[in-house]
Design a protein around this motif. Structure first.
Motif, PDB file in Angstrom:
ATOM      1  N   GLN A  24      11.489   7.786  -2.394  1.00  0.00           N
ATOM      2  CA  GLN A  24      10.369   7.430  -1.529  1.00  0.00           C
ATOM      3  C   GLN A  24       9.112   8.181  -1.934  1.00  0.00           C
ATOM      4  OE1 GLN A  24      11.121   7.188   2.762  1.00  0.00           O
ATOM      5  NE2 GLN A  24       9.649   8.837   3.002  1.00  0.00           N
ATOM      6  N   GLU A  26       5.326   8.854  -0.237  1.00  0.00           N
ATOM      7  CA  GLU A  26       4.566   8.718   1.011  1.00  0.00           C
ATOM      8  C   GLU A  26       3.209   9.386   0.859  1.00  0.00           C
ATOM      9  OE1 GLU A  26       4.975  10.473   5.472  1.00  0.00           O
ATOM     10  OE2 GLU A  26       6.749   9.482   4.667  1.00  0.00           O
ATOM     11  N   SER A  38       1.030   5.493   4.195  1.00  0.00           N
ATOM     12  CA  SER A  38       1.617   4.459   3.364  1.00  0.00           C
ATOM     13  C   SER A  38       2.901   5.021   2.765  1.00  0.00           C
ATOM     14  CB  SER A  38       0.650   4.062   2.250  1.00  0.00           C
ATOM     15  OG  SER A  38       1.272   3.164   1.364  1.00  0.00           O
ATOM     16  N   ARG A  39       3.983   4.248   2.865  1.00  0.00           N
ATOM     17  CA  ARG A  39       5.261   4.704   2.312  1.00  0.00           C
ATOM     18  C   ARG A  39       5.873   3.587   1.486  1.00  0.00           C
ATOM     19  NH1 ARG A  39       9.130   5.563   6.761  1.00  0.00           N
ATOM     20  NH2 ARG A  39       9.632   3.378   6.453  1.00  0.00           N
ATOM     21  N   THR A  40       6.286   3.925   0.263  1.00  0.00           N
ATOM     22  CA  THR A  40       6.982   2.995  -0.619  1.00  0.00           C
ATOM     23  C   THR A  40       8.364   3.569  -0.882  1.00  0.00           C
ATOM     24  OG1 THR A  40       4.899   2.326  -1.635  1.00  0.00           O
ATOM     25  CG2 THR A  40       6.913   1.853  -2.858  1.00  0.00           C
ATOM     26  N   ARG A  41       9.397   2.750  -0.670  1.00  0.00           N
ATOM     27  CA  ARG A  41      10.770   3.234  -0.816  1.00  0.00           C
ATOM     28  C   ARG A  41      11.595   2.236  -1.623  1.00  0.00           C
ATOM     29  NH1 ARG A  41      14.037   4.382   4.556  1.00  0.00           N
ATOM     30  NH2 ARG A  41      12.669   6.162   4.589  1.00  0.00           N
ATOM     31  N   PHE A  57      13.597  -3.018  -1.732  1.00  0.00           N
ATOM     32  CA  PHE A  57      12.252  -2.450  -1.767  1.00  0.00           C
ATOM     33  C   PHE A  57      11.714  -2.467  -0.345  1.00  0.00           C
ATOM     34  CE2 PHE A  57       7.664  -3.258  -1.899  1.00  0.00           C
ATOM     35  CZ  PHE A  57       7.245  -2.152  -2.613  1.00  0.00           C
ATOM     36  N   GLU A  59       8.269  -1.362   2.115  1.00  0.00           N
ATOM     37  CA  GLU A  59       6.866  -0.956   2.146  1.00  0.00           C
ATOM     38  C   GLU A  59       6.448  -0.785   3.600  1.00  0.00           C
ATOM     39  OE1 GLU A  59       3.397   0.341   0.516  1.00  0.00           O
ATOM     40  OE2 GLU A  59       5.190  -0.198  -0.586  1.00  0.00           O
ATOM     41  N   HIS A  61       3.172   0.614   6.228  1.00  0.00           N
ATOM     42  CA  HIS A  61       1.776   1.027   6.411  1.00  0.00           C
ATOM     43  C   HIS A  61       1.546   1.261   7.895  1.00  0.00           C
ATOM     44  CE1 HIS A  61       0.570   0.059   2.331  1.00  0.00           C
ATOM     45  NE2 HIS A  61       1.324  -1.015   2.439  1.00  0.00           N
ATOM     46  N   GLU A  80       6.314  -2.809   8.533  1.00  0.00           N
ATOM     47  CA  GLU A  80       7.304  -2.388   7.543  1.00  0.00           C
ATOM     48  C   GLU A  80       8.051  -3.626   7.057  1.00  0.00           C
ATOM     49  OE1 GLU A  80      10.486   1.206   6.974  1.00  0.00           O
ATOM     50  OE2 GLU A  80      10.216   0.430   8.992  1.00  0.00           O
TER      51      GLU A  80
END
Length: 150
Positions: A24, A26, A38-41, A57, A59, A61, A80
């Motif tokens: 992840q 963030e 903002s978090r991308t995992r 995936f 995402e 915000h 999300e």
């Protein structure tokens, strides 16, 4: 603030269990009105009822804007989205898995404790019939360490 994570999970939901790892990224910071996260995992998951590894995936915000008359309180919106990158023999289908959208009000009790009250719309893409859940939510989130936006 930038935070990088890598974790392992084990979940047992009878009659089956699953294991997984996730990575992840963030980012949190103050935009011109309030706070933004903002978090991308990327998640890799295996279930005991199949042999394939699922890859998903995610995402996220989130924005919040403090009330001028009470800075500990704020308007909040977040979204999300979860997308399966591969299909599996245990039921995950490639494509959109689910989406969660929230709108509400938050109150920060301390720098580490935040309560959110509002409406959560959850769309779940299933094999037979897609589901749309309408949920009234009250969540308290306790965070260890310094937090810019959550």
């Amino acid at each position: 603030m930038i935070v990088l994570w890598r974790a392992f999970s084990f979940c047992e939901f009878l009659p089956m269990s699953n294991t997984g790892i996730w990575q992840q990224y963030e980012w949190s910071g103050p935009p011109f009105l309030g706070a933004f996260t903002s978090r991308t995992r990327l998640e890799e998951c295996r279930q005991e009822n199949g042999s394939d590894t699922g890859v998903r995936f995610c995402e996220f915000h989130k924005s919040n804007w403090p009330f001028a008359f009470r800075p500990a309180s704020s308007h909040m919106v977040w979204d999300e989205m979860f997308v399966n990158l591969v299909s599996t023999d245990w039921g995950a289908r490639q494509g959109l898995d689910q989406n969660r959208g929230f709108a509400g009000i938050g109150y920060r009790w301390t720098p580490q404790i935040l309560t959110e009250v509002g409406y959560l719309n959850q769309f779940i893409n299933t094999a037979n019939t897609d589901r749309m859940n309408h949920i009234r939510v009250a969540v308290t989130d306790a965070i260890a360490g310094d937090v810019v936006a959550r």
